[in-house]
Write a protein that holds these residues in place. Sequence first.
Motif, PDB file in Angstrom:
ATOM      1  N   GLU A  87       0.822  -1.206   0.000  1.00  0.00           N
ATOM      2  CA  GLU A  87       0.000   0.000   0.000  1.00  0.00           C
ATOM      3  C   GLU A  87       0.856   1.257   0.000  1.00  0.00           C
ATOM      4  OE1 GLU A  87      -2.603  -0.418   3.387  1.00  0.00           O
ATOM      5  OE2 GLU A  87      -3.911  -1.817   2.343  1.00  0.00           O
ATOM      6  N   ASP A 155       0.843   3.039   7.370  1.00  0.00           N
ATOM      7  CA  ASP A 155       0.761   4.062   6.310  1.00  0.00           C
ATOM      8  C   ASP A 155       2.043   4.878   6.254  1.00  0.00           C
ATOM      9  OD1 ASP A 155      -1.830   3.356   5.738  1.00  0.00           O
ATOM     10  OD2 ASP A 155      -2.682   5.319   6.143  1.00  0.00           O
ATOM     11  N   GLN A 256      -9.448  10.490   2.214  1.00  0.00           N
ATOM     12  CA  GLN A 256      -8.357  10.323   3.185  1.00  0.00           C
ATOM     13  C   GLN A 256      -7.077  10.855   2.557  1.00  0.00           C
ATOM     14  OE1 GLN A 256      -7.049   6.316   3.981  1.00  0.00           O
ATOM     15  NE2 GLN A 256      -6.338   6.841   6.035  1.00  0.00           N
TER      16      GLN A 256
END
Length: 329
Positions: A87, A155, A256
């Motif tokens: 990701e 993240d 987001q």
Amino acid sequence: MWAQTDTIKPSAIWPDTHGGHIQAHGGGVIKVKDTYLWYGEQRTRDLDTAYRYVSCYASKNLVNWTFKGNALILTRPDQNLRNWVLERPKVFYNKKNKQYVMYMHIDGQMVDANGQVNTASGYSYARVGVAVSNRAEGPFKFIRTFRPLGYQSRDIGQFIDDDGSAYLIFEDRPNGFHIARLSDDYLDVEKDVCLIPEHMEGGAIVHYKGLYYCIGSLLTGWTPNPNKYATAISLAGPWSDFKDIAPPEQRTYGSQSTMLLKVEGAKQTTIIYMGDIWKPSAQWDSRYLWMPLHIGDGQLALPQPRPWTINVKTGQTNTSQPAGNTIQH
Ligand code: DGJ
């Protein structure tokens, strides 16, 4: 024949120059010479599930993007990893050795000594991966996964300061939000510059008129929440309290944060909020929310999304046009 537009339309299908919806989710944009490069998660349907893919798109105007191919096609990077994900890829261009260095979040579950998948969360691996290429469009060569400075990392975001120094922003669930400097060759995370003790992800930073602005989202998985920002004179802090970037009931207009992009034109500097509108059960159809921010004097606000145009040479934007011109090719 495809219709190219001069308008960025938040939350709409964003066709690339071949007409397909841009697949660059959780991405980042860098500028090399006069070309913008957008890297992100390739989530087209019917991909070979043995691999994870990072796409690369190129543009001169930030509106019309050409698909340059999948810059990274990665096989499982650890034999003990199951149900794994790649990701939020971010690419840094190292001018010193003309090398492109990609960071990404690698996660999943591990098998134990008996070969059983552990019962912990699907995001228990919590590492970054690094890959390199001498060409913007790849192919990138995968090097390794690791935990930056020994911390959990989920993240990630990227920040390049005005002096060219490069930083990885990473979410460390037990401790908070790190801003960490990369080594000169960008291949390692060298120094923790700041640990902000907030539990936030989707981290992004921009330096604007002498102040650093940091944004991030709350930890609500794929569900949108009110993203927040703080400011500091130095990356090392102290950082102000975090405030909402938009009316909290709007939950960041369904998006987001993934990056703050600075466009320095001849007449104006524009800071673009880049966000993802996730569709967790149809990720290939996830959308983008890019809007020029209202920013300055320690305040940052994401305006109500509407179509807008940008001239990257002047840096000027126009959000007054309701639709925008359409150029047929
Ligand atoms: C929120 C993160 O920001 C995304 O990148 C992704 O990891 C989802 N959580 C998964 O739930």
